[in-house]
Design a protein around this motif. Structure first.
Motif, mmCIF file in Angstrom:
data_model
loop_
_atom_site.group_PDB
_atom_site.id
_atom_site.type_symbol
_atom_site.label_atom_id
_atom_site.label_comp_id
_atom_site.label_asym_id
_atom_site.label_seq_id
_atom_site.Cartn_x
_atom_site.Cartn_y
_atom_site.Cartn_z
ATOM 1 N N THR A 169 1.291 -1.053 0.102
ATOM 2 C CA THR A 169 -0.265 0.100 0.225
ATOM 3 C C THR A 169 0.941 1.290 0.088
ATOM 4 O OG1 THR A 169 -1.381 -1.205 1.219
ATOM 5 C CG2 THR A 169 -1.758 1.006 1.765
ATOM 6 N N PHE A 197 -12.648 0.003 2.558
ATOM 7 C CA PHE A 197 -12.372 -1.143 1.888
ATOM 8 C C PHE A 197 -12.724 -2.241 2.965
ATOM 9 C CE2 PHE A 197 -8.980 2.492 1.977
ATOM 10 C CZ PHE A 197 -8.866 2.753 0.402
ATOM 11 N N GLU A 199 -13.507 -6.191 3.229
ATOM 12 C CA GLU A 199 -13.159 -7.330 4.353
ATOM 13 C C GLU A 199 -13.446 -8.535 3.455
ATOM 14 O OE1 GLU A 199 -14.949 -7.356 8.499
ATOM 15 O OE2 GLU A 199 -13.081 -9.033 8.440
ATOM 16 N N PHE A 209 -5.511 -11.653 1.414
ATOM 17 C CA PHE A 209 -4.963 -9.557 1.444
ATOM 18 C C PHE A 209 -4.278 -9.225 -0.062
ATOM 19 C CE2 PHE A 209 -3.496 -9.994 5.807
ATOM 20 C CZ PHE A 209 -4.155 -9.262 6.524
ATOM 21 N N LEU A 212 -7.741 -7.270 -1.239
ATOM 22 C CA LEU A 212 -7.241 -5.485 -0.556
ATOM 23 C C LEU A 212 -6.418 -4.959 -1.639
ATOM 24 C CD1 LEU A 212 -8.108 -4.033 1.967
ATOM 25 C CD2 LEU A 212 -5.984 -4.539 3.293
ATOM 26 N N LYS A 213 -5.046 -5.328 -1.768
ATOM 27 C CA LYS A 213 -4.342 -5.014 -2.250
ATOM 28 C C LYS A 213 -4.866 -4.235 -3.600
ATOM 29 C CE LYS A 213 -1.253 -6.688 -4.751
ATOM 30 N NZ LYS A 213 -0.682 -8.844 -4.479
ATOM 31 N N SER A 215 -7.732 -3.733 -4.188
ATOM 32 C CA SER A 215 -8.580 -2.658 -4.672
ATOM 33 C C SER A 215 -8.574 -1.544 -3.814
ATOM 34 C CB SER A 215 -10.386 -3.040 -3.095
ATOM 35 O OG SER A 215 -9.461 -2.834 -2.185
ATOM 36 N N VAL A 242 -7.125 2.573 5.109
ATOM 37 C CA VAL A 242 -6.581 0.856 4.947
ATOM 38 C C VAL A 242 -5.937 0.008 6.832
ATOM 39 C CG1 VAL A 242 -4.211 -0.057 3.880
ATOM 40 C CG2 VAL A 242 -5.325 1.932 2.620
ATOM 41 N N ARG A 245 -9.022 -1.231 8.580
ATOM 42 C CA ARG A 245 -9.474 -2.320 7.832
ATOM 43 C C ARG A 245 -8.299 -4.093 7.682
ATOM 44 N NH1 ARG A 245 -12.995 -3.992 7.639
ATOM 45 N NH2 ARG A 245 -14.217 -3.547 5.932
ATOM 46 N N ILE A 246 -6.781 -3.268 7.599
ATOM 47 C CA ILE A 246 -6.291 -4.176 7.753
ATOM 48 C C ILE A 246 -6.334 -5.021 9.141
ATOM 49 C CG2 ILE A 246 -3.289 -4.930 8.465
ATOM 50 C CD1 ILE A 246 -2.570 -3.080 5.498
ATOM 51 N N ILE A 249 -9.311 -6.873 9.826
ATOM 52 C CA ILE A 249 -9.215 -8.367 8.987
ATOM 53 C C ILE A 249 -8.380 -9.023 9.764
ATOM 54 C CG2 ILE A 249 -7.728 -10.017 7.481
ATOM 55 C CD1 ILE A 249 -8.723 -7.548 5.403
#
Ligand code: KG4
Ligand code: ZN
Length: 334
Positions: A169, A197, A199, A209, A212-213, A215, A242, A245-246, A249
């Motif tokens: 990111t 973002f 899940e 992941f 996510l990357k 998106s 970001v 969200r990480i 998760i």
């Protein structure tokens, strides 16, 4: 008679040496390699060369700080893997040579187990069995820890690691390597609810992941097309969103595993456990669920030889030593 362990860690881009006496870590010297910043990631060949330059001074410093003579060392513990082969080779070769010269045993350590065992460095220790969320640049694992060397990975990433998601990111945002600490810094100043973002919906305790990357990549591309200054104008909010969200998760899966196994001693380990949002999030979740949370001191989150030393101490007590013919392993499970 006290038991003195010298420990070496050289699995990635930090050269570290530590001395532990009777299970107490007295020094933890870490030489960082800034050379990789310009390349946006660790360059393996450069890493092993810098390890070669740093290893002798790092060991010297570790002995001086611990006020221990090299003749007093009883055994040398070292990271066998997983990691970059060239980097590991420097540490393994040093450990073998030192031990051969002093006629003392060597102890092989699994780097991922050592991250978990970092919790036995301080005064406050978790009780077995406990769960450990180990999040680093290369791994994301939920580990069921039954004893010092009796651990089982019950959930792991199917693609990128959490630290990799942070670093990729930051690369998309044009920040230098390693990006995790910079995302952390900017996130403290931003609004974590500004951007949403997705899940990932993965069954069990596993993670993913890479979606996510992608998106994030498309989100940035689309917004920069509308406003070329989008990143600069919103950097703090992007990092905060970001990071949030990480962290969710990671913590949602950890909660699921804690419920399933009925375990209340919950630990965090690995480089990403230095992240402020993750540390605060785990503590908040722990308070809500009556967990005893264990979060390592900052110097024992990212790669360090202190964790290799404490792991080495416990292996020494079990009488488990390695042969001089041992070789490093880029991949190593447990
Ligand atoms: O455990 P570690 O030092 O090395 C590996 O074994 O991979 O973990 C390094 C990872 C990198 O991805 C780095 O960006 C991340 O930990 N990291 C952080 C923070 N400090 C280090 N990620 C988020 N916030 C931080 N404060
Ligand atoms: Zn690590």
């Amino acid at each position: 008679m006290s038991l003195v362990i010298l420990a070496i860690e050289s699995s990635c881009d930090d050269t570290s040496a530590s001395v532990c006496v009777d299970g107490v870590v007295l020094s933890n010297v870490i030489a960082n390699q800034s050379i990789h910043e310009a390349y946006g990631g660790v360059v393996p060949e450069l890493a092993s060369r810098v390890h070669q330059q740093n290893i002798v001074p790092a060991v010297q410093q570790a002995l001086i700080k611990a006020k221990v003579s090299k003749n007093a060392v009883d055994a040398v513990a070292f990271t066998r893997g997983p990691g970059l082969l060239g980097s590991l080779l420097v540490g393994v070769s040093f450990a073998k040579a030192f031990a051969l010269a002093k006629n003392i045993p060597i102890i092989e350590i699994n780097h991922m187990q050592a991250h978990v065992l970092a919790h036995f460095i301080g005064e406050r220790k978790p009780s077995f069995p406990f769960l450990c969320l180990t999040v680093s640049g290369g791994h994301t694992q939920i580990v069921l820890v039954k004893d010092y060397f009796d651990m089982k990975v019950v959930g792991q990433t199917l693609d990128d690691a959490a630290g990799e998601a942070m670093d990729k990111t930051s690369k998309i945002l044009g920040l230098p390597y390693p990006g995790g600490p910079l995302i952390d810094k900017h996130a403290r100043l931003g609004d974590p609810d500004k951007y949403k973002f997705p899940e990932p919906q993965i069954t069990g305790f596993d993670f993913s992941f890479s979606g996510l990357k992608t998106s994030i990549l498309y989100f940035i591309r689309d917004n920069v097309a509308l406003n070329p200054n989008f990143i600069a104008d919103n950097l703090n909010d992007i990092c905060a969103s970001v990071e949030k969200r990480i962290v969710t998760i990671l913590l949602n899966k950890l909660k699921k595993a804690a419920d399933e196994y009925g375990i209340k001693d919950i630990a965090l380990a690995g480089g990403v456990s230095a992240n402020t949002g993750l540390r605060q999030g785990l503590q908040a979740m722990g308070d809500k669920n009556g967990w005893n949370c264990f979060i390592p001191e900052m110097q024992y989150c990212t790669d360090n030889a202190g964790m290799i030393a404490i792991a080495g101490y416990h292996k020494y007590l079990k009488g488990e030593f390695a042969e001089q013919s041992i070789t490093p392993l880029a991949r190593m499970s447990f």
